[in-house]
Design an enzyme around this catalytic site. Sequence first.
Site, mmCIF file in Angstrom:
data_model
loop_
_atom_site.group_PDB
_atom_site.id
_atom_site.type_symbol
_atom_site.label_atom_id
_atom_site.label_comp_id
_atom_site.label_asym_id
_atom_site.label_seq_id
_atom_site.Cartn_x
_atom_site.Cartn_y
_atom_site.Cartn_z
ATOM 1 N N ASP A 1 -11.094 2.617 4.748
ATOM 2 C CA ASP A 1 -11.430 1.188 4.629
ATOM 3 C C ASP A 1 -12.944 0.977 4.639
ATOM 4 O OD1 ASP A 1 -9.570 -0.864 4.239
ATOM 5 O OD2 ASP A 1 -8.811 -0.750 6.293
ATOM 6 N N GLN B 1 -4.456 -1.841 9.900
ATOM 7 C CA GLN B 1 -4.333 -3.135 9.223
ATOM 8 C C GLN B 1 -4.850 -4.267 10.115
ATOM 9 O OE1 GLN B 1 -3.455 -3.551 6.040
ATOM 10 N NE2 GLN B 1 -3.627 -5.782 6.131
ATOM 11 N N LYS C 1 0.837 -1.204 0.000
ATOM 12 C CA LYS C 1 0.000 0.000 0.000
ATOM 13 C C LYS C 1 0.875 1.259 0.000
ATOM 14 C CE LYS C 1 -3.711 -2.532 2.317
ATOM 15 N NZ LYS C 1 -4.450 -2.826 3.563
HETATM 16 N N1 GUN Z 1 -6.600 -7.181 6.246
HETATM 17 C C1 GUN Z 1 -6.956 -7.910 5.157
HETATM 18 N N2 GUN Z 1 -7.597 -7.120 4.261
HETATM 19 C C2 GUN Z 1 -7.660 -5.888 4.796
HETATM 20 C C3 GUN Z 1 -8.185 -4.642 4.336
HETATM 21 O O1 GUN Z 1 -8.768 -4.512 3.248
HETATM 22 N N3 GUN Z 1 -8.030 -3.590 5.172
HETATM 23 C C4 GUN Z 1 -7.411 -3.707 6.382
HETATM 24 N N4 GUN Z 1 -7.322 -2.612 7.137
HETATM 25 N N5 GUN Z 1 -6.905 -4.829 6.828
HETATM 26 C C5 GUN Z 1 -7.026 -5.915 6.041
#
Ligand code: GUN
Length: 297
Positions: free
Chosen positions: A122, A99, A54
């Site tokens: 998110d 995350q 990211k």
């Molecule tokens: N862990 C797995 N997929 C995601 C996601 O799309 N966002 C976040 N914050 N954590 C994750």
Amino acid sequence: MSHPCKLLQGRVVADVILNEIKDELQRVRFQRSPCVAFLRVGNDGASVSYVAQKEKMARSIGIKSILKIFDPAKITENQLMEEIKNFNLDPSVDGILVQAPLPKAIDFVNVCNTIAPNKDVDGFGAENLGRLLQEKSGFTPCTPAGIVELLKFYNISPAGKHVVIVNRSLIVGKPLAALLTKHSLWGNATVTLCHSQSENLPQLTRQADILVLACGKPGHFDAHFVKPEAILIDVGITRVPDGSPQGYSLQGDANFEAVSPIVQAITPVPGGVGPLTVALLMRNTLKAFKLQNNFAA
Ligand code: GUN
């Protein structure tokens, strides 16, 4: 000869989306770059790699990022919430992402509900999920939004189709069901949401015109789970040890060799849904930036 099944290349769709964002950031002379804050607790291998992807993607298209890493042995739920509140008040930060997964002692949902709704890139907070159910504008979770973009790109309409989703999380299953049942062009599907307690899973998944797998069981779904000519969206990304220099390979939930001769189309792993999640996060960050800086979003 085997059935020539089509590959749904999420990476290609993600590149189109990322180039659009990059172009807009270069074309419009904003006073500063958008900025997203990543909060990571601990050093789980997959989480480290996802956040790194990211950050790298953000940098490559002109989005700034801040990464805060916390020691899982020391950080409490309250302290993590305080960190989020500081970012909520910081006008130089447009988006906030925590995350997942978090350590057991910290409730991910409580943490997500602390993020200011207009910085919740998110889309896991109560306000944005509620707005999604109400079919009002807001931030849509990135993986479900990415799956809809994939269907659009390949002109696969879910309208009137039976979509079976094997996942009930806030990250994938629940928001995807909400998106695909919207009263809109890329909605109007009939959705069945399955999970670990669902009885007779193969009987359910075999009904799917579009089957979405996200249960982290590498290679588990073989031909007897799949209807001939189905569209298969594989969200599973499990690290399977393979003795390579990297030590593992990434595997989806589908047994690719077994199902690809049967299905109409399938997403590869890697290169399917994964890159779309990152691309949609960048789109949500740009949207958060515009909302907070009074540009039309
Ligand atoms: N862990 C797995 N997929 C995601 C996601 O799309 N966002 C976040 N914050 N954590 C994750």
